[in-house]
Design a protein around this motif. Structure first.
Motif, short mmCIF file in Angstrom:
data_model
loop_
_atom_site.label_atom_id
_atom_site.label_comp_id
_atom_site.label_asym_id
_atom_site.label_seq_id
_atom_site.Cartn_x
_atom_site.Cartn_y
_atom_site.Cartn_z
N ILE A 1 6.68 -13.65 -7.68
CA ILE A 1 7.30 -14.52 -6.68
C ILE A 1 7.80 -13.70 -5.51
O ILE A 1 7.61 -14.04 -4.34
CB ILE A 1 8.46 -15.33 -7.32
N LEU A 2 8.45 -12.56 -5.85
CA LEU A 2 8.99 -11.68 -4.81
C LEU A 2 7.89 -11.22 -3.87
O LEU A 2 8.02 -11.28 -2.65
CB LEU A 2 9.67 -10.48 -5.47
N ILE A 3 6.75 -10.78 -4.47
CA ILE A 3 5.66 -10.27 -3.64
C ILE A 3 5.10 -11.37 -2.75
O ILE A 3 4.88 -11.17 -1.55
CB ILE A 3 4.56 -9.67 -4.55
N LEU A 4 4.94 -12.58 -3.32
CA LEU A 4 4.39 -13.69 -2.53
C LEU A 4 5.31 -14.02 -1.36
O LEU A 4 4.88 -14.16 -0.22
CB LEU A 4 4.20 -14.91 -3.42
N VAL A 5 6.64 -14.13 -1.65
CA VAL A 5 7.59 -14.51 -0.60
C VAL A 5 7.64 -13.44 0.48
O VAL A 5 7.63 -13.74 1.68
CB VAL A 5 8.99 -14.74 -1.22
N LEU A 6 7.65 -12.17 0.05
CA LEU A 6 7.72 -11.09 1.03
C LEU A 6 6.47 -11.05 1.90
O LEU A 6 6.54 -10.80 3.10
CB LEU A 6 7.89 -9.75 0.31
N TYR A 7 5.30 -11.33 1.28
CA TYR A 7 4.07 -11.29 2.05
C TYR A 7 4.04 -12.42 3.07
O TYR A 7 3.60 -12.25 4.21
CB TYR A 7 2.87 -11.35 1.12
N LEU B 1 -7.57 -7.10 9.58
CA LEU B 1 -7.56 -6.45 8.27
C LEU B 1 -6.54 -5.31 8.23
O LEU B 1 -5.84 -5.12 7.24
CB LEU B 1 -8.98 -5.91 7.98
N PHE B 2 -6.44 -4.57 9.35
CA PHE B 2 -5.53 -3.43 9.41
C PHE B 2 -4.09 -3.86 9.15
O PHE B 2 -3.39 -3.32 8.28
CB PHE B 2 -5.67 -2.77 10.78
N PHE B 3 -3.65 -4.92 9.86
CA PHE B 3 -2.26 -5.35 9.71
C PHE B 3 -2.01 -5.97 8.35
O PHE B 3 -0.96 -5.77 7.75
CB PHE B 3 -1.90 -6.34 10.82
N LEU B 4 -3.02 -6.71 7.84
CA LEU B 4 -2.85 -7.33 6.52
C LEU B 4 -2.68 -6.27 5.45
O LEU B 4 -1.85 -6.40 4.55
CB LEU B 4 -4.05 -8.22 6.20
N SER B 5 -3.48 -5.16 5.55
CA SER B 5 -3.37 -4.13 4.50
C SER B 5 -2.05 -3.37 4.64
O SER B 5 -1.43 -3.02 3.64
CB SER B 5 -4.56 -3.19 4.57
N LEU B 6 -1.61 -3.12 5.88
CA LEU B 6 -0.30 -2.49 6.07
C LEU B 6 0.80 -3.33 5.41
O LEU B 6 1.69 -2.81 4.73
CB LEU B 6 0.03 -2.34 7.56
N GLY B 7 0.71 -4.65 5.61
CA GLY B 7 1.69 -5.56 5.00
C GLY B 7 1.66 -5.46 3.50
O GLY B 7 2.72 -5.39 2.86
N LEU B 8 0.46 -5.42 2.93
CA LEU B 8 0.35 -5.36 1.47
C LEU B 8 0.99 -4.07 0.95
O LEU B 8 1.73 -4.09 -0.04
CB LEU B 8 -1.13 -5.41 1.08
N ILE B 9 0.75 -2.95 1.67
CA ILE B 9 1.32 -1.67 1.21
C ILE B 9 2.84 -1.74 1.23
O ILE B 9 3.52 -1.38 0.26
CB ILE B 9 0.82 -0.53 2.11
#
Lengths: 90, 129, 155
Positions: free
Chosen positions: C5-11, C23-31
């Motif tokens: 839940i934490l990961i989903l909300v933060l993302y 893709l660049f920004f999405l992967s930075l966000g995931l990291i």
């Protein structure tokens, strides 16, 4: 109306600065400083909107967070700076 | 519709600006630190939401910026009580005693509390783990 | 489970703040989201109490009630600030509380401080120290309407 709001915020910051200069205790000064910080967030938001900046909301959001953390940090510092010498006296 | 939104945002800005100045005046007029915290609370609890609502209503359409502005409002509202609490707690520990006009129960209570506080000073403090 | 839940909300939060869908920004966000989840996991080993706030309809109703009260007391304090005679009579007293859990206490103390004219100066096991601008504010708190509302939330 945006202009009136900007002027009001700047006037408030001036009043808070007067209190920060007068303030008899360090806590009064810190309260005034915290208020200037909150008003700075509002000034960035309202002024940025008035001038048509892009991305002003990000800066205001960041400043709101930093303002909170800095005021907490300074208050903790004052709290222990004042209490530690009295404990040494006892 | 457009004129209504403009009117609403203009009144939000006017009232918000007035409340800001009120808080500043209160900060100058009130007699001691603890009452000044109340004055600062006025600017932060009502003026901030009003000004931010004014900006949101003034924008041509809803965008990401509106959501960010709402977040700013929530952050200020959530952190403001914590900051004031930290300040008053630090002031109490620093030995500041609130100014009260009517002597009586309140004064006695205050004395009792300060003596209690001094005795429990060595016993540790709730907020510091 | 609650890390998911934490990961989903933060993302979701990251997507709202960035607004870029490359893709660049999405992967930075995931990291960064994974980094925060790892830090949270490390911190949970010290702090045993799981911090999951149940967001219910009652909480929103309480927020509405609280903002109405904040509005009313704001008007009162503004009137007192502009009055030339400055009709304030500060009171500093203890207020006995009946809420038990740390979460309810936090909510109660923060609600009191958020309302202009009343201020929590210290929190003890069974009472708060409250500073109010007027004796009426203290009387209103002693009636315990706010405490009843918080008890009804059952958080």
């Amino acid at each position: 109306m945006l202009f009136a709001a900007v002027v009001a915020i700047i006037v408030t910051m001036g009043l808070a600065l007067i209190r920060a200069c007068l303030g008899p205790t360090a806590y009064d000064r810190m309260l005034a400083t915290n208020m200037v910080g909150t008003k700075a967030v509002l000034l960035i938001a309202v002024g940025g909107h008035a001038l048509g900046w892009s991305g002003y909301a990000d800066i205001a959001l960041l400043y709101a967070m930093i303002n909170f953390i800095s005021s907490i940090a300074v208050m903790r510092f004052f709290e222990y700076q004042k209490t530690l010498p009295s404990q040494e006296d006892e | 519709m457009d004129t209504l939104l403009n009117f609403l945002s203009a009144s939000c800005f006017l009232i918000g600006g007035f409340l800001c100045i009120t808080g500043g005046v209160g900060l100058l007029r009130f007699p001691d630190f603890f009452t000044r915290v109340h004055a600062a609370g006025v600017t932060e609890t009502l003026a901030t939401p009003l000004l931010i609502t004014g900006i949101i209503l003034n924008q041509p359409d809803l965008s990401l910026d509106s959501i960010k502005l709402l977040m700013i409002m929530l952050i200020v509202l959530a952190t403001n009580p914590t900051a004031s609490h930290a300040m008053t707690k630090a002031a109490l520990h620093g030995g500041l005693v609130p100014f009260t006009r009517s002597k009586g129960d309140a004064e006695k209570e205050a004395k009792k509390q300060t003596s209690q506080k001094n005795s429990s000073e060595t016993g540790g403090d709730i907020s510091t783990p | 489970m609650h890390y998911l839940i934490l990961i989903l909300v933060l993302y979701l939060f990251w997507l709202l703040l960035s607004g870029h869908l490359t893709l660049f920004f999405l992967s930075l966000g995931l990291i960064s989201v994974l980094l925060i989840a790892w830090l949270q996991h490390r911190m949970d080993q010290i702090d045993r109490e799981p911090a999951l706030l149940k967001i219910t309809l009652k909480l929103f109703r309480y927020a509405g009630w609280l903002s109405w009260n904040v509005l009313l007391s704001n008007i009162d304090v503004v009137r007192r600030i502009w009055d030339p005679k400055l009709p304030i009579d500060p009171v500093w007293e203890r207020l006995d509380i009946h809420v038990k859990s740390a979460r309810e206490k936090t909510l109660y103390a923060n609600s009191i401080t958020l309302t202009p004219g009343t201020l929590t100066t210290d929190i003890k096991d069974d009472h708060f120290l409250i500073h109010t601008l007027t004796p009426e504010g203290m009387k209103q708190l002693r009636e315990g309407e706010m405490e009843k509302q918080i008890k009804r939330l059952r958080i």
